[in-house]
Enzyme design. Sequence first.
Site, short mmCIF file in Angstrom:
data_model
loop_
_atom_site.label_atom_id
_atom_site.label_comp_id
_atom_site.label_asym_id
_atom_site.label_seq_id
_atom_site.Cartn_x
_atom_site.Cartn_y
_atom_site.Cartn_z
N LYS A 152 -2.78 -1.84 -2.85
CA LYS A 152 -3.69 -1.02 -2.62
C LYS A 152 -3.38 0.28 -2.80
O LYS A 152 -2.41 0.90 -2.06
CB LYS A 152 -3.94 -1.36 -0.93
CG LYS A 152 -4.91 -0.44 -0.30
CD LYS A 152 -5.63 -0.82 1.17
CE LYS A 152 -6.40 -0.01 1.58
NZ LYS A 152 -7.04 -0.46 3.05
N GLU A 192 0.95 -1.08 -0.28
CA GLU A 192 -0.14 -0.07 -0.05
C GLU A 192 0.83 1.11 0.03
O GLU A 192 1.15 1.71 1.01
CB GLU A 192 -0.90 0.05 1.14
CG GLU A 192 -1.75 1.18 1.00
CD GLU A 192 -2.73 1.28 2.24
OE1 GLU A 192 -3.61 2.08 2.41
OE2 GLU A 192 -2.57 0.60 3.42
#
Length: 298
Positions: A214, A177
């Site tokens: 993400k 992420e």
Amino acid sequence: MVDTRMIAQVAGKPGFIAALDQSGGSTPGALKLYGIAESDYDSEAEMFRLMHAMRTRIITAPSFNGSKVICTILFEQTMDGLVNGRPVPSYLWEERGVVPFVKVDKGLDAERDGVSLMKPMPDLDALLDRAVKLGVAGTKMRSTIRLADPAGIAAIARQQFEIGAQIAAHGLLPILEPEVLIKSPDKAGAEHLLRNELMKGLDALPDGRQVMLKLTIPEQPDFYLPLVEHPRVARVVALSGGYGRHEACEKLSRNHGMIASFSRALLDDLRHAMSDAQFNAALAAATDEIYAASVEKH
């Protein structure tokens, strides 16, 4: 060993990921939004007890099941906790059909070259061993990008892939992420640099290795399609990044192949003082809206 059914669900089933991974620094804000002020508790232990009660209320709600919520990301203490007398990860998978992941990062270092790398994680291997024993399928770790700085973004991607390899060695599926902040003065420029660095990292992964990504919902719809289609990517999921739920869902619906991994946008309308009927109805409405944006694209 991770149940292959879990990986198949996370990688391919229609639905979205619920991020219930607020850590110590973000917990007071999450509780305040829920209607519990800092003056309502007088210790960190009580704060985490209240947060666990909130999360328990969410994951035991009727709408929180694998028909739409295919996976959830847990805070470490939640992973180690109990719900209805059972370890949280096994309850999620066996009773709700929801795949458990765990957040592993320990927060952010000071910004350098326009980015904030993750702090060192000296106890990561021990955490990963515990996660495997508890039946967790994967992990998530967050770093942030504020400026379109080539050196900073290269460092962000390098760190994410290096720690991702450490996680994969335990048999877990890592979610990388690298969040481009929505208030970046050159968000689109940062996204171009990030996509290029992620493609390099993905191309260098060994055969058989996959990661999830993400990412912030991009300025240009479908900008991340090359990542969605990359053979080393199990799935690309979107964070809400500070957008309200309606705006986040509208933006997400224009990005094919991306599903939601929302936290605040999922929980915005939930309040401690609600009756169970009110709480369950509010969570069901949010679930339906986020699910639709994840599977029904414009």
